[in-house]
Write an enzyme that holds these catalytic residues in place. Structure first.
Site, short mmCIF file in Angstrom:
data_model
loop_
_atom_site.label_atom_id
_atom_site.label_comp_id
_atom_site.label_asym_id
_atom_site.label_seq_id
_atom_site.Cartn_x
_atom_site.Cartn_y
_atom_site.Cartn_z
N GLU A 143 7.93 -2.44 -3.74
CA GLU A 143 6.34 -1.98 -3.88
C GLU A 143 6.62 -0.87 -3.42
O GLU A 143 5.59 -0.12 -2.44
CB GLU A 143 5.12 -2.75 -3.94
N HIS A 173 0.72 -4.47 2.69
CA HIS A 173 0.42 -4.96 1.31
C HIS A 173 0.47 -6.22 1.59
O HIS A 173 1.45 -6.44 2.22
CB HIS A 173 1.25 -4.72 0.17
N HIS A 228 -1.71 -10.57 -0.54
CA HIS A 228 -2.51 -11.63 -0.72
C HIS A 228 -3.35 -12.16 0.20
O HIS A 228 -3.19 -13.61 -0.20
CB HIS A 228 -1.26 -12.08 -1.77
N GLU A 234 -20.36 -6.38 11.92
CA GLU A 234 -19.21 -5.01 11.94
C GLU A 234 -18.21 -4.24 10.88
O GLU A 234 -18.10 -3.48 10.71
CB GLU A 234 -18.32 -5.86 12.53
N HIS A 280 -4.86 -9.17 -7.74
CA HIS A 280 -2.94 -9.41 -7.51
C HIS A 280 -3.23 -9.77 -5.52
O HIS A 280 -2.65 -10.14 -4.61
CB HIS A 280 -2.66 -8.09 -7.31
P1 13P Z 1 8.65 -7.32 -2.79
O1 13P Z 1 9.43 -9.42 -2.66
O2 13P Z 1 9.24 -7.01 -3.51
O3 13P Z 1 8.02 -6.97 -2.12
O4 13P Z 1 7.32 -7.92 -3.49
C1 13P Z 1 6.36 -9.07 -2.96
C2 13P Z 1 4.80 -8.22 -4.03
O5 13P Z 1 3.75 -8.98 -3.13
C3 13P Z 1 4.72 -7.81 -5.12
O6 13P Z 1 3.63 -7.04 -5.10
ZN ZN Z 2 1.99 -8.09 -4.43
#
Ligand code: 13P
Ligand code: ZN
Length: 271
Positions: A116, A139, A141, A169, A210
């Protein structure tokens, strides 16, 4: 030269990845972090003239030429960073051509930066164009944020408004709201460009079904943004199937935004 493993920025990466894993947000290799460093700060630990190898990035990052980042590796597990930072993390510098990363440290097993990287570096460029103090892109999840994606419209006004309603808040922590992208194929320049476009306006961007991106001045601020969205999403998921008898009203959100003196997205309220 000081030992790189004692560098505060390496420790921050180790602590943050461990924390995110502990929270269950980053299963397997899920999630990635990039953190822009000061060249002088890195020079205390590494010889900046010593490039281990070069890795093409596949996109142009003109405004980041010469900038150094510590970045999680692709396919690497957040749970393993703390025990082996030199394999799971890398320190890269954007070369003079703007399209090559010079590896200064890490990715010891021959690995490379996160898939990413386009979304990360393009987001850094976008955020820096509106906030010169931006340093971190994360980033992740997070479980409830992701769950909410399946039962709530993926519309940024509606999504932001619901999150703002979930904790008092929220409007103070992310008054600029949350940008939302539809489901897209990840790990390429297209999703990177779409994310960066949103990042000109928002510090938080949901990737439909995602995960989420956050950007901020430091690790705490960036982590805190995602953490606050995730908390609000958790409250939503705990209550969405129950009759709602109380709510934070839009007028009360205005009261909050004014009391804390934050510039908020007025168009995201229904006044
Ligand atoms: P990477 O292992 O390449 O960092 O990817 C993980 C991920 O969350 C892809 O969106
Ligand atoms: Zn991801």
């Amino acid at each position: 030269m000081k030992d790189i493993l004692t560098a505060p920025f390496v420790k921050e990466m180790m602590d943050t990845t461990a924390n995110m894993y502990r929270l269950g947000w980053d299963e397997r290799n899920g999630g990635n972090i990039s953190y822009m460093l000061e060249n002088d700060q890195v020079a205390e630990y590494l010889d900046l003239n010593k490039v281990i190898r070069t890795i093409p990035t596949g996109f142009e990052a003109q405004s980041l030429i010469g900038k150094i980042f510590i970045v999680t590796g692709t396919g690497k597990y957040f749970k393993n960073v703390k025990d082996d930072p030199e394999t799971n993390l890398g320190i890269i510098r954007i070369a003079e051509d703007g399209t090559t990363a010079e590896l200064l440290w890490g990715y010891k097993d021959g690995g490379r930066f996160t898939s990413e990287l386009p979304a990360h570096l393009m987001s850094h460029m976008a955020r820096l164009s509106v906030d010169s103090e931006n340093r971190v892109v994360i980033h992740s999840h997070p479980t409830n944020t992701l769950a909410m994606n399946y039962v709530h419209p993926l519309d940024e006004k509606k999504f932001t408004h619901t999150l703002w309603e979930m904790c008092t808040e929220c409007i103070v922590v992310f008054p600029d709201g949350v940008g939302v992208l539809p489901w897209m194929l990840c790990g390429n320049n297209t999703i990177g460009e779409a994310t960066a476009e949103k990042m000109k306006e928002f510090r938080l961007v949901v990737w439909g079904m995602h995960g989420i991106y956050g950007a901020g001045k430091n690790m705490d601020e960036t982590f805190g943004l995602i953490e606050t969205v995730e908390k609000a999403a958790q409250i939503y998921m705990l209550t969405a199937h129950l009759p709602r008898i109380n709510t934070i009203k839009d007028e009360e959100m205005v009261e909050l935004a004014e009391a804390f003196d934050v510039k908020y997205r007025k168009d995201f309220l229904n006044l």
